[in-house]
Design a protein around this motif. Structure first.
Motif: not given
Lengths: 318, 473
Positions: A214, A224, B453-458, B460, B463, B466-467, B471
């Motif tokens: 992932g 990000t 975890w992926s959407l938060a840029g590995m 972060n 984020e 936030r995610a 949000l």
């Protein structure tokens, strides 16, 4: 004698029906017979059948070598039946086609059929294409009557489809059929990478998908860092997210051109295509998620006399 | 004109003079001066003059005078001075709507520096929360206001910092050390929160904590400054800021400082009782801002006496003190931030030119938002990172960039503590905490954790929060 002549004439009459494909006469001046107005060049690029009127009777030959009457004897005794049933019409190609298809349908009418929706998908020639091919001003209604027969023939069960029907239908098919062009199957290279390319608006993206856990890098940055909006991040990996594969693959991608949204949506397509190389069976799922079709919409060009593409200047009385 | 009139005029003149109270020297310009030759009182004259002096409206300009509206303007009450700023700066540390997390336990003194809590969410004890609030360690941008009470995730970097702190305390050998570190990492990766965790551990271990919450406030010329007498080259002290810092120190380290008494009479220009406690010393600086810098120096001298507790000296937003400040010198040249006394004091210990005799940690954190670009700092940090993580690939200085030699010198042999993303287990732990607090209503399973975890840029953490919490859709 008369009986023999009659049979010979009948044979001639049937000849164009039995002979398939149509005989092609190599005549460079075929177009000279056309009575229609010349068409623009681009339309003429369509292949046009060469056409020649029925050959004239050689009466001298029919009379036989001994007689010297110049065929007058025969002419008096014969009742001439033309080879084509549409001999007396201006141009017989369409009528020939129609008659031939009707005859063919009579011979295969008893074969089992499939529902029209299950019949093989065929792109038929449009009426314009048919008109150009035959160089004949075919009426719309008649053309559709003929196409009705063709479609009926196409509904014959594919396993029992006779060869002659297939050949007869070939004449009415477009040159390129949907599904003719099969893209090269993607390959996974020796390092386990599958490549996909996607475009949207003016952006383009290349994504390599490998098995992993992932991690996503876009132009060497994390998701990000590259995409400020959460929505864009989700767009970029939507193909993986929609198929619950986000934890099974790593993605590294290069994207350029356009804006942030365009790049994110170009990535959607690129990642989906690369994922399809790994798992081709996901195609329907990805199509449902909207990751397969390229969105062709682009900014409409500005026109002269308009303020924007369509906006007109404000109306002023004087 | 008779002489009586003249006398009357003179007498009136004298009356006018006595009517004014003697004007304070600094506000000479504040009140109108009377001319000795005028016979009318200045105030009356000006008042009358103003009334008549209102310029007539220009020709053609419409004057709108609707009396009804005047009433409405009075109805809308303006916020009191400072109220808006207070609302803007207010730090909320609890949310009564969030659920109490049953399993949440506090950090305590004995296990604060142990690594057995790695990957768990731990609460901050109330006493420490008060102290942290006093040193302004909580930031508004951090999500404290969404949970029942402050709690932090003990991540890998936290245990690394704890390990450093136990080394600073002396560890097994019993020899205290000075640890100097700069926290670096991507935006929203938890640098300030790690700094706060360091402060928390220091408070728990009863260290003396001195925290400069945001370096921008020292250098942005919002507080008064004055050249330090007898300094060569000239240094500048900031009385008000130092006094505020002293009050923060006194309040946050109340317990520790009260238990310590001065060893020698401090060299400060205010009376101080013999055998007074260090807390009294700090408060003397608060009460006399003009002496605050000498009090700070005296306090520091006392804290570095043998047998005193270790010191945690921390600063956030490092880049601001690595360039010229917004202050100007007497010849209208910008003052380098290192010429401000407080900063030069911090930099001395950060660069390692002086050591903390009782051990301690000098911790600075970079920031990725609201921060100036200082190429010398960036390069020094790159070099420090390369030394630690990839010695074969040292960066080269770009000769076309301007180098600030003072910055490069002071960061010559600094080490960095790089904060990377969370691991999946840590992410799972913090997401479960969100869910247990009722702030996240989703089934927490592997797929969900990995997706976030992926959407938060590995991983972060900012984020991630936030995610998953902020949000929510």
């Amino acid at each position: 004698m008369a009986q023999r002549d009659l049979s010979r004439c009948l044979l001639r009459a049937i000849a164009p029906i039995s002979r398939t494909p149509r005989p092609i006469f190599a005549s460079p001046v075929a177009r000279c017979l056309s009575t229609t107005t010349p068409r623009p060049a681009e339309l003429l690029e369509e292949p046009q059948e060469r056409f020649k009127a029925a050959e004239p009777f050689d009466f001298a030959k029919e009379d036989g070598p001994r007689s010297g009457g110049g065929g007058k004897r025969l002419l008096r005794t014969l009742r001439i039946v033309p080879a084509s049933p549409s001999y007396f019409s201006a141009k017989p190609t369409f009528t020939d086609d129609f008659v031939r298809l009707s005859a063919l349908l009579r011979t295969v009418a008893t074969l089992p059929m499939v529902a029209p929706i299950d019949a093989p998908k065929v792109a038929w020639k449009t009426i314009d294409q048919y008109r150009i091919m035959t160089n004949e001003p075919v009426r719309t209604q008649r053309f559709h009557k003929m196409m009705h027969i063709v479609r009926r023939l196409n509904c014959i069960h594919p396993s029992l489809m006779p060869e002659e029907v297939l050949q007869a239908m070939q004449r009415f098919k477009k040159d390129s059929q949907p599904g003719d062009i099969v893209p090269n199957p993607g390959v996974i290279d020796e390092l386990g990478r599958a490549k996909g390319v996607g475009r949207r608006k003016t952006s383009s993206a290349v994504a390599w998908v490998v098995e992993g856990e992932g991690e996503v890098l876009v132009n060497g940055k994390s998701l990000t860092q590259f995409f400020g909006r959460l929505h864009d991040r989700e767009s970029a990996v939507w193909a993986l997210k929609a198929t619950q594969r986000l934890d099974k693959y790593n993605v590294f991608a290069l994207t350029q051109g356009g804006g942030v949204t365009g790049q994110a949506e170009a990535l959607t397509l690129a990642v989906a295509k690369a994922l399809l190389v790994h798992e081709p069976a996901l195609k329907p799922a990805l199509r449902r998620a909207g990751c397969v079709t390229r969105d062709m919409r682009k900014v409409e060009r500005k026109k002269a006399g308009h303020v924007k593409a369509r906006k007109m200047p404000t109306w002023v009385k004087r | 004109m008779s002489s009586s009139t003249c006398i009357r005029r003179f007498s009136r003149l004298s009356l006018d003079r006595t009517a004014h109270p003697p004007i304070a020297s600094r506000s000479l310009l504040a009140t109108p001066q009377t001319s000795c030759f005028s016979t009318t009182a200045a105030q009356h004259a000006s008042a009358q003059g103003k009334k008549g002096m209102a310029a007539a409206p220009k020709r053609g300009a419409r004057t709108l005078n609707i009396k009804k509206n005047k009433k409405d303007a009075a109805v809308a009450k303006k916020p009191a001075p400072g109220e808006r700023k207070a609302a803007r700066k207010r730090i909320v540390l609890s949310n009564n709507n969030a659920l109490e997390v049953e399993t949440l336990t506090d950090m305590d003194k004995s296990t604060a520096l142990a690594n057995k809590h790695e990957g768990q969410v731990k609460g901050i004890p109330d006493a420490v929360v008060d102290a942290l609030r006093a040193v302004e360690a909580f930031k508004r941008s951090q999500g404290w206001s969404m949970f029942r009470r402050p709690a932090t995730l003990i991540r890998k970097e936290t245990t690394q910092l704890a390990e450093l702190m136990s080394q600073a305390e002396g560890g097994e050998e019993g020899k205290p050390k000075t640890v100097r570190r700069i926290l670096t990492g991507e935006r929203l990766n938890g640098k300030s929160t790690l700094l706060l965790q360091g402060l928390t551990m220091a408070f728990l271990r009863q260290w003396v904590v001195i925290n400069i919450p945001d370096a921008m406030d020292i250098v942005n010329a919002h507080t008064e400054y004055a050249p330090l007498p007898g300094s060569q080259p000239t240094q500048y002290s900031q009385e008000t800021y130092t006094a505020t810092l002293l009050s923060q120190i006194a309040k946050a380290n109340d317990k520790v400082l009260s238990s310590l008494t001065v060893t020698a009479a401090p060299n400060i220009p205010v009376p101080f009782p013999a055998k007074g406690s260090l807390k009294q010393l700090a408060e003397a600086g608060v009460a006399n801002p003009e002496a605050s810098w000498s009090v700070f120096v005296a306090l520091w001298n006392e804290l570095t006496q043998p047998g005193r507790p270790p010191i945690m000296f921390a600063l956030d937003n490092l880049a601001h003190i690595m360039r010229n400040s917004d202050y100007l010198s007497a010849d209208v040249k910008p003052i380098h931030a290192h010429d401000l006394t407080l900063i030069s004091h911090f930099v001395t210990y950060l660069s390692g030119s002086k050591l903390l005799p009782n051990g301690g940690v000098v911790l600075a954190s970079t920031s990725k938002s609201n921060t100036p670009t200082v190429s010398a700092l960036d390069f020094s940090l790159e070099v420090a990172e390369a030394k630690q993580y990839s010695p074969n690939n040292m960066p080269q200085w770009n000769p076309y960039k301007k180098a600030d030699q003072r910055v490069i010198d002071c960061l010559k042999d600094i080490k960095v503590l790089k904060i990377a993303g969370l691991s999946k287990n840590e992410a799972r732990s913090i997401i479960e905490y969100y869910a247990a607090s009722g702030m996240l209503r989703a089934k927490v399973d592997d797929g969900f954790v990995t997706e976030k975890w992926s959407l938060a840029g590995m991983g972060n953490i900012g984020e991630l929060e936030r995610a998953s919490v902020r949000l929510r859709l």
